[in-house]
Motif scaffolding. Structure first.
Motif, PDB file in Angstrom:
ATOM      1  N   THR A  20      34.922  22.052  78.342  1.00 54.46           N
ATOM      2  CA  THR A  20      35.136  21.703  77.108  1.00 54.46           C
ATOM      3  C   THR A  20      36.174  22.756  76.598  1.00 54.46           C
ATOM      4  OG1 THR A  20      34.049  19.553  77.629  1.00 54.46           O
ATOM      5  CG2 THR A  20      35.169  20.729  75.159  1.00 54.46           C
ATOM      6  N   ALA A  21      35.382  24.175  76.666  1.00 56.82           N
ATOM      7  CA  ALA A  21      35.399  25.069  76.258  1.00 56.82           C
ATOM      8  C   ALA A  21      37.453  25.582  77.013  1.00 56.82           C
ATOM      9  CB  ALA A  21      34.992  26.140  76.524  1.00 56.82           C
ATOM     10  N   TYR A  22      37.626  25.798  78.111  1.00 56.21           N
ATOM     11  CA  TYR A  22      38.404  25.733  78.984  1.00 56.21           C
ATOM     12  C   TYR A  22      39.141  24.835  77.903  1.00 56.21           C
ATOM     13  CZ  TYR A  22      41.605  26.639  82.637  1.00 56.21           C
ATOM     14  OH  TYR A  22      43.020  27.635  83.391  1.00 56.21           O
ATOM     15  N   LEU A  23      39.456  23.708  78.427  1.00 56.61           N
ATOM     16  CA  LEU A  23      40.018  22.572  77.977  1.00 56.61           C
ATOM     17  C   LEU A  23      40.185  23.187  76.080  1.00 56.61           C
ATOM     18  CD1 LEU A  23      38.992  19.947  79.881  1.00 56.61           C
ATOM     19  CD2 LEU A  23      40.659  20.788  80.082  1.00 56.61           C
ATOM     20  N   ILE A  24      39.265  22.750  75.432  1.00 56.27           N
ATOM     21  CA  ILE A  24      39.761  22.914  73.504  1.00 56.27           C
ATOM     22  C   ILE A  24      40.794  24.160  73.575  1.00 56.27           C
ATOM     23  CG2 ILE A  24      38.930  23.409  71.617  1.00 56.27           C
ATOM     24  CD1 ILE A  24      37.118  21.959  72.432  1.00 56.27           C
ATOM     25  N   ALA A  25      40.405  25.132  74.309  1.00 53.76           N
ATOM     26  CA  ALA A  25      40.940  26.399  74.345  1.00 53.76           C
ATOM     27  C   ALA A  25      42.458  25.992  74.969  1.00 53.76           C
ATOM     28  CB  ALA A  25      40.760  28.559  75.334  1.00 53.76           C
ATOM     29  N   GLU A  26      43.000  26.060  76.257  1.00 56.49           N
ATOM     30  CA  GLU A  26      44.260  25.367  76.817  1.00 56.49           C
ATOM     31  C   GLU A  26      45.315  24.772  75.574  1.00 56.49           C
ATOM     32  OE1 GLU A  26      45.704  23.552  80.343  1.00 56.49           O
ATOM     33  OE2 GLU A  26      44.703  22.761  79.286  1.00 56.49           O
ATOM     34  N   HIS A  48      26.325  31.961  78.105  1.00 53.89           N
ATOM     35  CA  HIS A  48      27.495  32.480  76.989  1.00 53.89           C
ATOM     36  C   HIS A  48      28.697  33.006  77.310  1.00 53.89           C
ATOM     37  CE1 HIS A  48      23.586  31.071  75.145  1.00 53.89           C
ATOM     38  NE2 HIS A  48      24.391  30.951  74.191  1.00 53.89           N
ATOM     39  N   MET A  49      27.661  34.391  78.052  1.00 53.52           N
ATOM     40  CA  MET A  49      29.127  35.096  78.598  1.00 53.52           C
ATOM     41  C   MET A  49      29.706  34.256  79.100  1.00 53.52           C
ATOM     42  SD  MET A  49      28.823  38.868  81.182  1.00 53.52           S
ATOM     43  CE  MET A  49      29.870  39.545  81.894  1.00 53.52           C
ATOM     44  N   LEU A  50      29.440  33.373  80.491  1.00 57.84           N
ATOM     45  CA  LEU A  50      30.817  33.193  80.990  1.00 57.84           C
ATOM     46  C   LEU A  50      31.575  32.174  80.171  1.00 57.84           C
ATOM     47  CD1 LEU A  50      31.260  31.527  83.404  1.00 57.84           C
ATOM     48  CD2 LEU A  50      29.728  29.504  83.793  1.00 57.84           C
ATOM     49  N   LEU A  51      31.241  31.125  79.082  1.00 58.40           N
ATOM     50  CA  LEU A  51      31.632  30.484  78.264  1.00 58.40           C
ATOM     51  C   LEU A  51      32.703  31.221  77.406  1.00 58.40           C
ATOM     52  CD1 LEU A  51      31.168  27.274  76.899  1.00 58.40           C
ATOM     53  CD2 LEU A  51      30.441  28.299  75.331  1.00 58.40           C
ATOM     54  N   ALA A  52      32.686  32.615  76.963  1.00 62.56           N
ATOM     55  CA  ALA A  52      33.183  33.351  76.802  1.00 62.56           C
ATOM     56  C   ALA A  52      34.656  33.705  77.137  1.00 62.56           C
ATOM     57  CB  ALA A  52      32.825  34.273  75.733  1.00 62.56           C
ATOM     58  N   PHE A  53      34.506  34.318  78.666  1.00 61.25           N
ATOM     59  CA  PHE A  53      35.124  34.111  79.180  1.00 61.25           C
ATOM     60  C   PHE A  53      36.162  33.105  79.516  1.00 61.25           C
ATOM     61  CE2 PHE A  53      33.250  38.510  80.407  1.00 61.25           C
ATOM     62  CZ  PHE A  53      33.833  38.831  80.014  1.00 61.25           C
ATOM     63  N   ARG A  54      35.885  31.700  79.838  1.00 62.02           N
ATOM     64  CA  ARG A  54      36.235  30.900  80.304  1.00 62.02           C
ATOM     65  C   ARG A  54      36.987  30.328  78.662  1.00 62.02           C
ATOM     66  NH1 ARG A  54      37.454  27.989  84.390  1.00 62.02           N
ATOM     67  NH2 ARG A  54      36.834  25.799  83.639  1.00 62.02           N
ATOM     68  N   VAL A  55      36.661  30.492  77.705  1.00 67.40           N
ATOM     69  CA  VAL A  55      37.917  30.402  76.467  1.00 67.40           C
ATOM     70  C   VAL A  55      39.431  31.598  76.355  1.00 67.40           C
ATOM     71  CG1 VAL A  55      38.017  31.368  73.874  1.00 67.40           C
ATOM     72  CG2 VAL A  55      35.813  29.396  74.599  1.00 67.40           C
ATOM     73  N   VAL A  56      38.810  32.071  76.300  1.00 64.07           N
ATOM     74  CA  VAL A  56      40.140  33.103  77.116  1.00 64.07           C
ATOM     75  C   VAL A  56      40.606  33.049  78.750  1.00 64.07           C
ATOM     76  CG1 VAL A  56      40.716  35.635  77.558  1.00 64.07           C
ATOM     77  CG2 VAL A  56      38.881  35.861  76.483  1.00 64.07           C
ATOM     78  N   GLN A  57      40.263  32.708  79.307  1.00 60.61           N
ATOM     79  CA  GLN A  57      40.975  32.002  80.773  1.00 60.61           C
ATOM     80  C   GLN A  57      41.611  30.176  79.931  1.00 60.61           C
ATOM     81  OE1 GLN A  57      38.115  30.439  84.140  1.00 60.61           O
ATOM     82  NE2 GLN A  57      39.077  31.667  85.365  1.00 60.61           N
ATOM     83  N   GLY A  58      41.211  29.533  79.357  1.00 58.93           N
ATOM     84  CA  GLY A  58      41.474  28.564  79.052  1.00 58.93           C
ATOM     85  C   GLY A  58      42.827  28.921  78.088  1.00 58.93           C
ATOM     86  N   PHE A  59      42.578  29.574  77.024  1.00 60.03           N
ATOM     87  CA  PHE A  59      43.758  30.158  76.621  1.00 60.03           C
ATOM     88  C   PHE A  59      45.245  30.190  77.186  1.00 60.03           C
ATOM     89  CE2 PHE A  59      46.390  32.656  73.132  1.00 60.03           C
ATOM     90  CZ  PHE A  59      47.194  31.379  72.354  1.00 60.03           C
ATOM     91  N   PHE A  60      45.090  31.796  77.894  1.00 61.77           N
ATOM     92  CA  PHE A  60      46.083  32.332  78.223  1.00 61.77           C
ATOM     93  C   PHE A  60      46.712  31.297  79.688  1.00 61.77           C
ATOM     94  CE2 PHE A  60      44.416  35.817  76.048  1.00 61.77           C
ATOM     95  CZ  PHE A  60      45.005  36.130  75.246  1.00 61.77           C
ATOM     96  N   GLY A  61      45.536  30.638  80.315  1.00 61.94           N
ATOM     97  CA  GLY A  61      46.107  29.671  81.245  1.00 61.94           C
ATOM     98  C   GLY A  61      47.594  28.756  80.361  1.00 61.94           C
ATOM     99  N   GLY A  62      46.780  28.242  79.428  1.00 62.11           N
ATOM    100  CA  GLY A  62      47.591  27.109  78.772  1.00 62.11           C
ATOM    101  C   GLY A  62      49.451  27.588  78.658  1.00 62.11           C
ATOM    102  N   LEU A  63      49.221  29.227  78.211  1.00 61.28           N
ATOM    103  CA  LEU A  63      50.021  29.302  77.544  1.00 61.28           C
ATOM    104  C   LEU A  63      50.970  29.669  79.404  1.00 61.28           C
ATOM    105  CD1 LEU A  63      49.718  32.497  75.945  1.00 61.28           C
ATOM    106  CD2 LEU A  63      50.255  30.692  75.452  1.00 61.28           C
TER     107      LEU A  63
END
Length: 518
Positions: free
Chosen positions: A38-44, A85-100
């Protein structure tokens, strides 16, 4: 550029396949496990519509390089994460820049290539975009069965480095315009983020909690309110973070609606097959991936045919043909029995795979092909956003059918079995003679324990078939929309082709000469 986009899309599917492994390794609770996705998809989904703004600020060249570099570093961070929590933080970053990366690639099709090469470039990007989720299960299953879970993220490192180091030399040099950041509307940015995030959370909450639950209604109302305020602000702003002017063009609007319908069917079918194969047929992730490869192979075979026809045949006819094929392939799966497996799923997958390519490539040209270059980046973000939103809504509707209908089907099976209906016994895989005469030495509790899994699997299979029917109906809606799109010439005149071919070189020359020449 397609290498970077491929890894970003693949990452979603391979991680979804291996969530239980990650959960066990990091000691994550079952309730929190879904947040990895979910964190990845929201950021994406927040990043996708910002592509136009970020392209104007950093240029196409440096936006891609920055996005793929940060995505690669975030992948390394995910692999090295020692806590949830560490994995979740990096998943947010992954999702945002992967979405671009997804809309940037589709922008490049229309910004870097002359019109005569749009069909070929769109095909390459389109094949990559739809192939990644199709082969994701087999890649994720292989990694999970063969290596450890960090390799789900480490496989991104080498392709990411290649894409980040090669593209600066391959993409045309363009000036960055960092002054655009001074005009950034922070309130509009906040409204965009809250609107899309609350929509994603509301769609995640609805199937289990109910669409009329207080949490779901609150999230969806918040999303709608923020979206309304955002649209008002974008239309009144001199420097909007997202330009909506492309919606004034009928071809773009109809292309976006086609993309939305395709998203429901595409993401929905990729979601439904693993549900059926895992919970009804009992296959593991690697076996599921091998079965689903049929769709990917069909897409690869169909791609050259679509490329050859696109530009020579009216894009509306190609799109309509694609939605007919796609709908037929979806409807064919709506009648599969609980015992269905590779053989029964083969031809529906082939038909869907071919149909998907016709539903993706010509609509992309309908939506983006005749736009002024200044609108392409924003329009590409909106076009891809509509497909992702369609996927999110489609999965929510499928889960609603499964959660809401499986108990009803199970109760109906139970009632008919209690009445001695032998046809129902055969339908769930129970020998009719066992229904009439319970074997000696078998207690009623043991008989119920034996029959219950058969009823549950048969009930889930019926729900899956109903979901396939829903997806087929959406494909029919996509077909109905096509005649309203504006008819465009099948091909440009030779003189127009020559002018289009000269534009990229002219733009690069003007960039080198600087503002005064402009």
């Amino acid at each position: 550029m397609c290498v970077g986009m491929f890894m970003a899309i693949l990452d979603i599917q391979v991680v979804a396949t291996s969530l239980p492994t990650i959960q066990e390794a990091l000691g994550i609770s079952p309730e929190a496990m879904s947040w990895i996705q979910t964190a990845y998809l929201i950021a994406e989904i927040i990043a996708i519509p910002l592509t136009g703004l970020l392209t104007r600020v950093f240029s196409l060249r440096w936006l891609f390089v920055g996005a793929v570099s940060t995505f690669t570093l975030a992948s390394l961070g995910c692999a090295l994460s020692g806590s949830f929590h560490m994995l979740l933080a990096f998943r947010v970053v992954q999702g945002f820049f992967g979405g671009l990366l997804i809309p940037v690639v589709f922008s490049a099709v229309f910004l870097l290539f002359p019109a005569r090469l749009h069909a070929l470039a769109t095909t390459i990007g389109g094949v990559v975009a739809v192939l990644a989720p199709t082969i994701g299960p087999v890649v994720g299953g292989f990694i999970t069965n063969t290596w450890s879970w960090p390799w789900l993220f480490l496989i991104n490192i080498a392709p990411g480095i290649i894409a980040a180091t090669a593209t600066p030399a391959l993409l045309p040099k363009q000036r960055m315009n960092l002054l655009e950041l001074d005009k950034l509307d922070l309130l509009a940015l906040l409204l965009l983020a809250v609107s899309l995030a609350s929509l994603e959370l509301g769609l995640k909450e609805a199937p289990k909690g109910g669409w009329l639950s207080s949490n779901c209604i609150a999230l969806l109302v918040l999303s709608a309110s923020c979206l309304t305020l955002l649209i008002q602000r974008l239309l009144s702003s001199a420097h909007p973070i997202l330009r909506l002017g492309s919606f004034q063009r009928r071809s773009f609007t109809l292309g976006c609606l086609s993309s939305f319908c395709l998203g429901i069917g595409l993401f929905g079918s990729v979601y439904l097959m693993p549900v059926f194969l895992a919970f009804v047929r009992g296959h593991d992730a690697f076996e599921i991936g091998k079965i689903m490869l049929v769709t990917g192979v069909a897409q690869l075979i169909a791609a050259p045919l679509v490329t050859a026809l696109d530009g020579k045949v009216d894009a509306r006819l190609l799109t309509a043909f694609g939605f007919v094929l796609f709908g037929f392939g979806l409807a064919a799966s709506a009648f599969q029995p609980p015992t269905a497996d590779y053989q029964e799923m083969f031809w529906p997958q082939v038909v869907r795979g071919v149909g998907i390519m016709f539903c993706l490539l010509p609509p992309t040209r309908i939506a983006l092909g005749d736009l002024p270059q200044a609108e392409v980046a924003d329009a590409s973000g909106l076009f891809n956003l509509m497909r992702n939103l369609g996927g999110a809504i489609g999965i929510a509707l499928i889960d609603t059918i499964i959660y809401g209908r499986v108990t009803l089907h199970a109760q109906a099976f139970r009632d008919r079995l209690m009445a001695g209906d032998t046809a129902t016994a055969k339908a769930i895989g129970l020998a009719p003679e066992l229904l009439r005469n319970r074997p000696r030495g078998i207690s009623e509790e043991q008989a119920i324990a034996y029959v219950r899994p058969l009823v549950e699997k048969a009930s889930l299979a019926l729900c899956v078939n109903e979901a396939w029917t829903l997806l087929a109906g959406v494909a029919l809606l996509g077909f109905v929309l096509i005649p309203f799109a504006r008819n465009k010439a099948a091909s440009l005149s030779p003189r127009m082709m020559a002018l289009e071919a000269a534009q990229p070189a002219l733009r690069r020359r003007l960039d080198q000469l600087g503002p005064r020449s402009g």
